[in-house]
Design a protein around this motif. Structure first.
Motif, PDB file in Angstrom:
ATOM      1  N   GLN A 121      26.673  -0.555  13.823  1.00  0.00           N
ATOM      2  CA  GLN A 121      27.849  -1.403  13.607  1.00  0.00           C
ATOM      3  C   GLN A 121      27.569  -2.854  13.981  1.00  0.00           C
ATOM      4  N   ARG A 122      26.828  -3.059  15.069  1.00  0.00           N
ATOM      5  CA  ARG A 122      26.480  -4.425  15.459  1.00  0.00           C
ATOM      6  C   ARG A 122      25.539  -5.060  14.442  1.00  0.00           C
ATOM      7  N   GLU A 123      24.587  -4.281  13.963  1.00  0.00           N
ATOM      8  CA  GLU A 123      23.667  -4.789  12.934  1.00  0.00           C
ATOM      9  C   GLU A 123      24.430  -5.157  11.669  1.00  0.00           C
ATOM     10  N   LYS A 124      25.357  -4.302  11.266  1.00  0.00           N
ATOM     11  CA  LYS A 124      26.137  -4.565  10.060  1.00  0.00           C
ATOM     12  C   LYS A 124      26.966  -5.835  10.200  1.00  0.00           C
ATOM     13  N   ALA A 125      27.578  -6.032  11.362  1.00  0.00           N
ATOM     14  CA  ALA A 125      28.392  -7.225  11.590  1.00  0.00           C
ATOM     15  C   ALA A 125      27.533  -8.488  11.502  1.00  0.00           C
ATOM     16  N   LEU A 126      26.353  -8.444  12.098  1.00  0.00           N
ATOM     17  CA  LEU A 126      25.489  -9.619  12.069  1.00  0.00           C
ATOM     18  C   LEU A 126      24.950  -9.864  10.662  1.00  0.00           C
ATOM     19  N   ASN A 127      24.588  -8.802   9.954  1.00  0.00           N
ATOM     20  CA  ASN A 127      24.099  -8.968   8.590  1.00  0.00           C
ATOM     21  C   ASN A 127      25.183  -9.481   7.653  1.00  0.00           C
ATOM     22  N   THR A 128      26.427  -9.075   7.884  1.00  0.00           N
ATOM     23  CA  THR A 128      27.538  -9.599   7.086  1.00  0.00           C
ATOM     24  C   THR A 128      27.640 -11.105   7.260  1.00  0.00           C
ATOM     25  N   TRP A 129      27.465 -11.561   8.495  1.00  0.00           N
ATOM     26  CA  TRP A 129      27.496 -13.002   8.775  1.00  0.00           C
ATOM     27  C   TRP A 129      26.308 -13.694   8.111  1.00  0.00           C
ATOM     28  N   TYR A 130      25.108 -13.123   8.249  1.00  0.00           N
ATOM     29  CA  TYR A 130      23.926 -13.694   7.606  1.00  0.00           C
ATOM     30  C   TYR A 130      24.141 -13.817   6.097  1.00  0.00           C
ATOM     31  N   ARG A 131      24.663 -12.764   5.495  1.00  0.00           N
ATOM     32  CA  ARG A 131      24.863 -12.754   4.042  1.00  0.00           C
ATOM     33  C   ARG A 131      25.834 -13.854   3.611  1.00  0.00           C
ATOM     34  N   ALA A 132      26.908 -14.012   4.363  1.00  0.00           N
ATOM     35  CA  ALA A 132      27.887 -15.049   4.042  1.00  0.00           C
ATOM     36  C   ALA A 132      27.276 -16.439   4.134  1.00  0.00           C
ATOM     37  N   ARG A 133      26.416 -16.651   5.146  1.00  0.00           N
ATOM     38  CA  ARG A 133      25.789 -17.964   5.301  1.00  0.00           C
ATOM     39  C   ARG A 133      24.846 -18.262   4.137  1.00  0.00           C
ATOM     40  N   LEU A 134      24.070 -17.267   3.701  1.00  0.00           N
ATOM     41  CA  LEU A 134      23.159 -17.497   2.587  1.00  0.00           C
ATOM     42  C   LEU A 134      23.933 -17.729   1.290  1.00  0.00           C
ATOM     43  N   LYS A 135      24.961 -16.930   1.062  1.00  0.00           N
ATOM     44  CA  LYS A 135      25.737 -17.093  -0.169  1.00  0.00           C
ATOM     45  C   LYS A 135      26.390 -18.458  -0.257  1.00  0.00           C
ATOM     46  N   GLU A 136      26.870 -18.979   0.865  1.00  0.00           N
ATOM     47  CA  GLU A 136      27.553 -20.264   0.814  1.00  0.00           C
ATOM     48  C   GLU A 136      26.575 -21.414   0.561  1.00  0.00           C
TER      49      GLU A 136
END
Length: 236
Positions: A121-136
């Motif tokens: 769950q912690r990995e998923k939360a951090l990866n969600t943030w990483y993904r949002a930063r790259l997409k933006e």
């Protein structure tokens, strides 16, 4: 997936609609794959691999010599990268902010998550943030480099990839970038963007392709060399 055993080498064989044999050695474990035209005989593949045995061993030894990254648990005190800079992770009980991530200028990466959260769950939360930063960042990257390369993608997307930093569907003009690129220096991200855009001019990694890379991004070799030292994260 079909395999051939050639001496002590296990060769993964993929037959596809291509004109010539292609050999790839993958990090981190030195896995070997041959892409072959559909009607290629096993004997021809064996001869192709045999003549390149020294090249295969050289790359396998290079991968084996790399320092293996430590397994991450996503707990306070771990170091996690963002665009080439190392940040110390701080995990806190989430409350209403559960799943929120914040980057601190003083070198911390704060993650708010449920107190009883699992590693996944912690990995998923951090990866969600990483993904949002790259997409933006994708619109600005496209706006900068598409005019330079003289090619335009119809779709830019992000996904986790095990063996590639990027990939391009030439017919659909769709480019995927590896999520792990958000952890690398910006110049490395730009290199992969340019690399995939150049594929819209030239499908193969041939003399013309690398000549275009020299034209559009003369210092691309520095970024490519930096990415070679990185272990890509396994998917799944």
């Amino acid at each position: 997936m079909p395999y051939l055993l050639i001496d002590d080498l296990h060769i993964e064989v993929v037959r596809k609609n291509i004109r010539s044999l292609r050999l790839t050695v993958y990090a981190p474990d030195g896995r070997v794959r041959v892409a072959a035209p559909l009607r290629t005989a096993d004997a021809a593949i064996q001869a192709f691999v045999t003549t390149r045995r020294a090249w295969i061993r050289k790359h396998q030894e290079q991968f084996a010599a790399r320092e293996q990254p430590a397994a991450l648990e996503y707990v306070t005190g771990e170091v996690h990268p963002y665009q080439g800079r190392a940040y110390q992770l701080r995990v806190a009980a989430g409350g209403p902010a559960a799943g929120r991530v914040q980057l601190r200028e003083e070198g911390f990466l704060d993650l708010w998550i449920a107190e009883a959260s699992t590693r996944e769950q912690r990995e998923k939360a951090l990866n969600t943030w990483y993904r949002a930063r790259l997409k933006e960042q994708l619109p600005a990257l496209a706006a900068r480099w598409e005019p330079v390369v003289g090619a335009q993608a119809n779709v830019w997307a992000v996904k986790q990839m095990r063996t590639r930093w990027g990939t391009c569907s030439i017919r659909a003009k769709r480019i995927w970038l590896n999520l792990e690129l958000i952890k690398q220096p910006v110049h490395c991200l730009e290199y992969v963007v340019v690399h995939e855009l150049v594929h819209l001019h030239e499908r193969l990694h041939n003399q013309r392709f690398w000549g275009l890379m020299d034209q559009f991004m003369p210092d691309w070799r520095t970024a490519k060399q930096a990415l070679r030292s990185v272990h890509l994260k396994p998917c799944g």
